[in-house]
Design an enzyme around this catalytic site. Sequence first.
Site, short mmCIF file in Angstrom:
data_model
loop_
_atom_site.label_atom_id
_atom_site.label_comp_id
_atom_site.label_asym_id
_atom_site.label_seq_id
_atom_site.Cartn_x
_atom_site.Cartn_y
_atom_site.Cartn_z
N ASP A 121 -11.80 -11.65 -4.10
CA ASP A 121 -13.22 -11.48 -3.76
C ASP A 121 -14.18 -11.62 -4.93
O ASP A 121 -15.37 -11.74 -4.74
CB ASP A 121 -13.44 -10.09 -3.13
CG ASP A 121 -12.59 -9.88 -1.91
OD1 ASP A 121 -12.18 -10.88 -1.31
OD2 ASP A 121 -12.33 -8.71 -1.55
N ARG B 91 0.88 -1.17 0.00
CA ARG B 91 0.00 0.00 0.00
C ARG B 91 0.92 1.22 0.00
O ARG B 91 2.01 1.19 0.55
CB ARG B 91 -0.89 0.04 1.24
CG ARG B 91 -1.51 -1.30 1.56
CD ARG B 91 -2.93 -1.41 1.05
NE ARG B 91 -3.42 -2.77 1.32
CZ ARG B 91 -4.34 -3.41 0.61
NH1 ARG B 91 -4.88 -2.84 -0.44
NH2 ARG B 91 -4.72 -4.61 0.93
N ARG C 178 -22.01 -32.19 14.67
CA ARG C 178 -21.85 -30.81 15.10
C ARG C 178 -22.30 -29.85 14.03
O ARG C 178 -22.37 -30.21 12.86
CB ARG C 178 -20.36 -30.54 15.33
CG ARG C 178 -20.01 -30.51 16.76
CD ARG C 178 -18.56 -30.19 16.98
NE ARG C 178 -18.18 -30.74 18.28
CZ ARG C 178 -17.01 -31.28 18.56
NH1 ARG C 178 -16.09 -31.37 17.64
NH2 ARG C 178 -16.76 -31.73 19.76
N VAL D 89 -5.92 -17.99 5.04
CA VAL D 89 -5.75 -19.27 4.35
C VAL D 89 -6.30 -19.14 2.93
O VAL D 89 -5.79 -19.73 1.98
CB VAL D 89 -6.54 -20.38 5.11
CG1 VAL D 89 -6.67 -21.63 4.28
CG2 VAL D 89 -5.87 -20.68 6.42
N GLN D 90 -7.33 -18.32 2.81
CA GLN D 90 -7.99 -18.16 1.51
C GLN D 90 -7.09 -17.51 0.46
O GLN D 90 -7.37 -17.56 -0.73
CB GLN D 90 -9.27 -17.33 1.68
CG GLN D 90 -10.30 -18.04 2.54
CD GLN D 90 -11.38 -17.10 3.06
OE1 GLN D 90 -12.35 -16.84 2.39
NE2 GLN D 90 -11.21 -16.61 4.28
N ARG E 128 -15.47 -8.99 1.51
CA ARG E 128 -15.92 -7.59 1.72
C ARG E 128 -17.40 -7.43 1.36
O ARG E 128 -18.23 -8.08 1.96
CB ARG E 128 -15.02 -6.63 0.94
CG ARG E 128 -13.61 -6.60 1.53
CD ARG E 128 -12.80 -5.45 1.02
NE ARG E 128 -12.40 -5.67 -0.36
CZ ARG E 128 -11.61 -4.86 -1.04
NH1 ARG E 128 -11.17 -3.75 -0.47
NH2 ARG E 128 -11.26 -5.11 -2.27
P1 ADP Z 1 -6.97 -2.55 -4.02
O1 ADP Z 1 -6.25 -2.16 -5.27
O2 ADP Z 1 -6.86 -4.03 -3.77
O3 ADP Z 1 -8.38 -2.04 -4.00
P2 ADP Z 1 -6.15 -0.45 -2.20
O4 ADP Z 1 -7.46 0.19 -2.23
O5 ADP Z 1 -5.46 -0.59 -0.89
O6 ADP Z 1 -6.17 -1.92 -2.80
O7 ADP Z 1 -5.19 0.33 -3.18
C1 ADP Z 1 -3.83 0.01 -3.34
C2 ADP Z 1 -3.02 1.26 -3.53
O8 ADP Z 1 -3.50 1.99 -4.65
C3 ADP Z 1 -3.10 2.25 -2.38
O9 ADP Z 1 -2.19 1.95 -1.36
C4 ADP Z 1 -2.76 3.55 -3.06
O10 ADP Z 1 -1.39 3.70 -3.21
C5 ADP Z 1 -3.37 3.39 -4.44
N1 ADP Z 1 -4.69 4.04 -4.45
C6 ADP Z 1 -5.87 3.53 -4.07
N2 ADP Z 1 -6.87 4.43 -4.23
C7 ADP Z 1 -6.31 5.53 -4.72
C8 ADP Z 1 -6.79 6.83 -5.11
N3 ADP Z 1 -8.09 7.15 -5.02
N4 ADP Z 1 -5.89 7.73 -5.56
C9 ADP Z 1 -4.59 7.43 -5.66
N5 ADP Z 1 -4.09 6.24 -5.33
C10 ADP Z 1 -4.91 5.30 -4.86
#
Ligand code: ADP
Length: 742
Positions: free
Chosen positions: A157, A79, A192, A291-292, A201
């Site tokens: 998901d 992240r 059981r 685990v998933q 989510r």
């Molecule tokens: P996913 O891609 O699985 O939904 P996240 O929501 O945690 O996971 O997003 C991963 C990374 O993408 C974040 O840590 C951030 O760096 C970037 N990111 C997510 N949303 C935004 C946004 N609205 N603007 C800029 N960067 C974003």
Amino acid sequence: MAAHSRPRIAVMTSGGDAQGMNAALRAVVRTALSSGADVFAIYEGYKGMVSGGDYIRKMEWGDVGGILQRGGTVIGTARSLEFRERGGRLQAARNLIEHEIDKLVVIGGDGSLTGANLFRQEWNSLLAELVETGIVEKAMAERHPALSMVGMVGSIDNDMFGTDMTIGADTALHRITEALDAIASTAASHQRTFVVEVMGRNCGYLALMSAIAGGADWVLIPEMPPEKEHWEQQMCDVLEGGRKAGRRDSIVIVAEGARDWSGNPITVEHVQRVLEERLGEDTRVTILGHVQRGGAPSAFDRTMSTQLGHAAVRTLLDDAPSEEPLLIGIHENRVTKTPLMHCVEQTHAVADAIQQHDYERAMDLRGSSFRDTFRILRTLTRVLPHPPRPGQRRLRLAILHGGGPAPGMNTVVRVAVRLGIDQGHLVFGVRNGFQGLMDGDMIEMDWMSVSGWATMGGAELGVSRKVPTNQDLDTIAQRLAEYQIDGLMMIGGWSGYQSTYRLHSMRLCYPALDIPIICLPATINNNLPGSELSIGADTALNSIVLAVDKIKQSAVASRRCFVVEVMGRECGYLALMGGLATGAERVYLPEHGIRLSTLQSDLENLIQGFRSGKRLGLLIRNERANALYTSSFICALLEEEGGNLFDVRQSVLGHIQQGGDPTPFDRILATRLAARGLEFLIEKAGSRVSESAFVGLRSGKVQFFDLGRLPEMIDEKHRRPREQWWLNFVPIAQLMAHPDRP
Ligand code: ADP
């Protein structure tokens, strides 16, 4: 810096890790290289893009070797708070432009894709700022006026609009199903009840599909809460009904985002308390958690991700730069490109609908097959033995298998028997296929006779490859008349289809044969008309993939080439998809045969490869690819010609391909086809219409075909359907194996 004439593409994985990301990465890198582009991997997601330096590395062909079978993502994901700020994105733009990268493939969830879109929109202004502050030369910025970008969804998901499956969802289902199978056996031993929480989510996909696959008794998902009032009592009634009918294990699946009609979360603890208090049952909670996310990717996640990665690069290189970034997904079994932000918006729309308690809309947005599966599950969990409804004729239906065993056959029988009994009909199980039918070897099935069959491999009713001759039809007609059978369900493969067609075409000569017949495709060979996939093929493919993974591991220390022989009869589906999922460098298919010139060039490739440091070779041969160039022959040829450079081993995988418990996909397919097939049979038999059909999955939908059309849809000589959609994968499989063999 000099301008680069070759296009330059960067690929990254971001957000939560998902199995299959490596296959996508490999496909992106290899497709780019064989298309004459340079390709860079950005390590650790946006964190790496912002940091630059060693986080951005040029990739070569071999850098993505040996990663198909690995879970997670080998280039890491993280992240990044910095990327959410403009300052971070400015840094990221600088790092990309330094490498002259202006094409980007992002594999991640909706957050990552939204971030990438924002970055793309700001690209011009970010470059202007970099030029203004003297960090980037004007000429350089002018050479890269736009950032093109495509996205693929990596998320266990399956929560994203714009693709029927996300990368990682199928493997997560594998993990959940394995856990549920294990839980079911201990639950049954102790009588059981288990309450199991699965991830997802806002999306109930994993919960719903694993409930079908695991034969669970109740499921709670975010999109469709249980009844407005007294749902707890209803759940208890259903579970109690199951116990009374003799069921030993009870399983309730709760999606992590499950809620009631008022939007209050439903927790596993609440469900546990309710069951303990109202039913007085020993109730245990299991939260499956991470685990998933674990383990090796399933065959589907490897092949689909390979297909998507390939399409992503072709889109970036071939298509005119699009105003909007595209999401590369899969819909109705074909690659699709949809405007990315539309997908993100629709994905958020589901979450909003749930938030506003507009559950009908949430279900609509998930699509028809989600709703259809939910309806089937609901029916199945409420199914119990019932007397016939007043005024309704009690039908006498028979179920039998034809052809070899296929994992998932039992799943079909269980669903058909229970749904049939629930509607007050009598269901007979015929033992040992058409031979058993001739012998009158049938028993009436009761509700408990199929207990535990949802998850069981093999074919409890027994199979035979007997195809009745015209003389046998006399006996069969007598038996059907004796048992007063109103309709027949045949679950099986090629010989089963042939047998039922024979019965159907002689129906005018024998009144007892003039009944509706429904055929369900169940064979590991995937060689039946009317269905893109037959029940059992996914399980066999996964068995092949697991076996080949192990075979490959056994050779780490030596220079060795394996020739692996797989089943499929005259159909190369298992060989090709097995090769694609394990990274075989050559697949020999019956559709194409084997030429001496092919063997020669394969030999030369191997020699060249091993000379330049290769440690492992993998060739997959379908059992009937060529009658004379057998696996042993190929091994002998390579061994002799390869000299001391490498040694050769043969592995004939054999019957492990027909065994094993069915995969989640096969259980779900079996359940859907059984439910729809039985509906057809009851409708036709109930109205005494002798219409017969074979049913299958085409373009993601259940479809029926008149049994009389069988001859026109098959290549009788080669015992395979005329249409073989998966042959489209041949060029991709070749491209992934060799840079110079497009
Ligand atoms: P996913 O891609 O699985 O939904 P996240 O929501 O945690 O996971 O997003 C991963 C990374 O993408 C974040 O840590 C951030 O760096 C970037 N990111 C997510 N949303 C935004 C946004 N609205 N603007 C800029 N960067 C974003």
